[in-house]
Design a protein around this motif. Structure first.
Motif, mmCIF file in Angstrom:
data_model
loop_
_atom_site.group_PDB
_atom_site.id
_atom_site.type_symbol
_atom_site.label_atom_id
_atom_site.label_comp_id
_atom_site.label_asym_id
_atom_site.label_seq_id
_atom_site.Cartn_x
_atom_site.Cartn_y
_atom_site.Cartn_z
ATOM 1 N N GLU A 30 0.825 -1.206 0.000
ATOM 2 C CA GLU A 30 0.000 0.000 0.000
ATOM 3 C C GLU A 30 0.862 1.261 0.000
ATOM 4 O OE1 GLU A 30 -2.214 -0.776 3.515
ATOM 5 O OE2 GLU A 30 -3.939 -1.555 2.426
ATOM 6 N N LEU A 31 1.951 1.232 0.754
ATOM 7 C CA LEU A 31 2.863 2.371 0.790
ATOM 8 C C LEU A 31 3.508 2.579 -0.582
ATOM 9 C CD1 LEU A 31 4.328 4.587 2.391
ATOM 10 C CD2 LEU A 31 6.096 2.898 2.902
ATOM 11 N N ALA A 32 3.943 1.492 -1.225
ATOM 12 C CA ALA A 32 4.559 1.599 -2.546
ATOM 13 C C ALA A 32 3.557 2.145 -3.568
ATOM 14 C CB ALA A 32 5.088 0.246 -2.994
ATOM 15 N N LYS A 33 2.301 1.699 -3.514
ATOM 16 C CA LYS A 33 1.273 2.218 -4.422
ATOM 17 C C LYS A 33 1.042 3.709 -4.190
ATOM 18 C CE LYS A 33 -1.841 -1.376 -4.052
ATOM 19 N NZ LYS A 33 -3.197 -1.897 -4.131
ATOM 20 N N PHE A 34 0.981 4.104 -2.927
ATOM 21 C CA PHE A 34 0.778 5.506 -2.598
ATOM 22 C C PHE A 34 1.933 6.359 -3.117
ATOM 23 C CE2 PHE A 34 1.706 8.994 0.349
ATOM 24 C CZ PHE A 34 0.558 9.755 0.173
ATOM 25 N N ALA A 36 4.074 5.646 -5.576
ATOM 26 C CA ALA A 36 4.092 5.650 -7.039
ATOM 27 C C ALA A 36 3.015 6.582 -7.592
ATOM 28 C CB ALA A 36 3.893 4.239 -7.573
ATOM 29 N N LEU A 37 1.808 6.518 -7.044
ATOM 30 C CA LEU A 37 0.730 7.386 -7.502
ATOM 31 C C LEU A 37 1.055 8.851 -7.212
ATOM 32 C CD1 LEU A 37 -2.081 7.655 -8.723
ATOM 33 C CD2 LEU A 37 -3.014 7.374 -6.433
ATOM 34 N N GLY A 38 1.567 9.122 -6.027
ATOM 35 C CA GLY A 38 1.936 10.498 -5.670
ATOM 36 C C GLY A 38 3.025 11.038 -6.576
ATOM 37 N N SER A 39 4.023 10.215 -6.880
ATOM 38 C CA SER A 39 5.106 10.643 -7.772
ATOM 39 C C SER A 39 4.585 10.901 -9.185
ATOM 40 C CB SER A 39 6.207 9.591 -7.814
ATOM 41 O OG SER A 39 6.783 9.439 -6.548
ATOM 42 N N ALA A 40 3.703 10.040 -9.672
ATOM 43 C CA ALA A 40 3.136 10.231 -11.012
ATOM 44 C C ALA A 40 2.310 11.516 -11.075
ATOM 45 C CB ALA A 40 2.286 9.030 -11.403
ATOM 46 N N LEU A 41 1.516 11.784 -10.053
ATOM 47 C CA LEU A 41 0.725 13.011 -10.035
ATOM 48 C C LEU A 41 1.620 14.242 -9.955
ATOM 49 C CD1 LEU A 41 -2.240 11.988 -7.709
ATOM 50 C CD2 LEU A 41 -2.309 12.433 -10.153
ATOM 51 N N LEU A 42 2.669 14.174 -9.166
ATOM 52 C CA LEU A 42 3.597 15.297 -9.061
ATOM 53 C C LEU A 42 4.312 15.550 -10.384
ATOM 54 C CD1 LEU A 42 4.784 17.386 -7.138
ATOM 55 C CD2 LEU A 42 6.539 15.732 -6.545
ATOM 56 N N ALA A 43 4.725 14.487 -11.076
ATOM 57 C CA ALA A 43 5.384 14.643 -12.375
ATOM 58 C C ALA A 43 4.421 15.238 -13.403
ATOM 59 C CB ALA A 43 5.922 13.300 -12.856
ATOM 60 N N ALA A 44 3.180 14.773 -13.405
ATOM 61 C CA ALA A 44 2.185 15.310 -14.343
ATOM 62 C C ALA A 44 1.892 16.778 -14.052
ATOM 63 C CB ALA A 44 0.900 14.492 -14.269
ATOM 64 N N ALA A 45 1.787 17.145 -12.789
ATOM 65 C CA ALA A 45 1.536 18.541 -12.435
ATOM 66 C C ALA A 45 2.714 19.418 -12.834
ATOM 67 C CB ALA A 45 1.273 18.659 -10.938
ATOM 68 N N THR A 46 3.932 18.947 -12.623
ATOM 69 C CA THR A 46 5.111 19.721 -13.002
ATOM 70 C C THR A 46 5.172 19.921 -14.510
ATOM 71 O OG1 THR A 46 6.311 18.849 -11.096
ATOM 72 C CG2 THR A 46 7.629 19.802 -12.868
ATOM 73 N N GLY A 47 4.897 18.881 -15.275
ATOM 74 C CA GLY A 47 4.904 18.992 -16.731
ATOM 75 C C GLY A 47 3.842 19.949 -17.234
ATOM 76 N N SER A 48 2.651 19.882 -16.661
ATOM 77 C CA SER A 48 1.589 20.770 -17.121
ATOM 78 C C SER A 48 1.884 22.223 -16.757
ATOM 79 C CB SER A 48 0.234 20.333 -16.562
ATOM 80 O OG SER A 48 0.229 20.426 -15.153
#
Length: 166
Positions: A30-34, A36-48
């Motif tokens: 659960e920690l790894a999923k959290f 990974a999801l948090g990192s993906a959202l942060l990367a998408a927000a930074t790119g946008s």
């Protein structure tokens, strides 16, 4: 001190009444999923933000009068500040009569670039960097990025700075 049914609970347990049997543990999965999801959202927000910031960046600036066009001889230069008083720039009249202007701040370590009358290059004395006057690109030395170009307009015999092209 025992934790039996008739035993008195220690003071810290009264202050921090955590019931371990009711506590919900987070598994490693659960920690790894959290994460990974948090990192993906942060990367998408930074790119946008990067894409939108570049799209909505103002290209022009205030029109600031620099000098009369006749005041600069071919091969000569003039120092001015644009868009603020903290931004030194250099205006050059090339041998063919064209006017070009660049930020005077070297892209390597922010030293001031200079122009010798009649020279076809801008020189950074701090680390012996050279920039071409025709396009501001680095020719020699440590600088790797071109100088930001100042956009110019000529109006009724006067030269105006109207924007910065990075």
């Amino acid at each position: 001190m025992s934790d039996g049914p008739g035993a008195k609970a220690p003071r810290w347990r009264l202050d921090f009444p955590i019931r371990w049997d009711e506590d919900h543990y987070v598994t490693r999965r659960e920690l790894a999923k959290f994460l990974a999801l948090g990192s993906a959202l942060l990367a998408a927000a930074t790119g946008s933000v990067a894409l939108l910031g570049d799209r909505f960046r103002p290209r022009g600036g205030p029109a600031v009068r620099i000098a009369d066009a006749a005041a600069i001889a071919p091969g000569g230069s003039l120092l001015f500040r644009y868009p603020t008083d903290g931004d030194p720039c250099i205006l050059l009249r090339l041998a063919d009569g064209r006017l070009v202007a660049y930020s005077q701040v070297c892209t390597h370590l922010s030293c001031a670039v200079v122009h010798e009358p009649g020279s076809t290059d801008l020189f950074c004395p701090c680390h012996h960097g050279w920039f071409g006057v025709a396009d501001g690109r680095p020719l020699a030395g440590p600088p790797r990025r071109r100088l930001p170009r100042i956009l110019l307009e000529e109006r009724r015999g006067a030269i105006f700075a109207v924007g910065v092209e990075a």
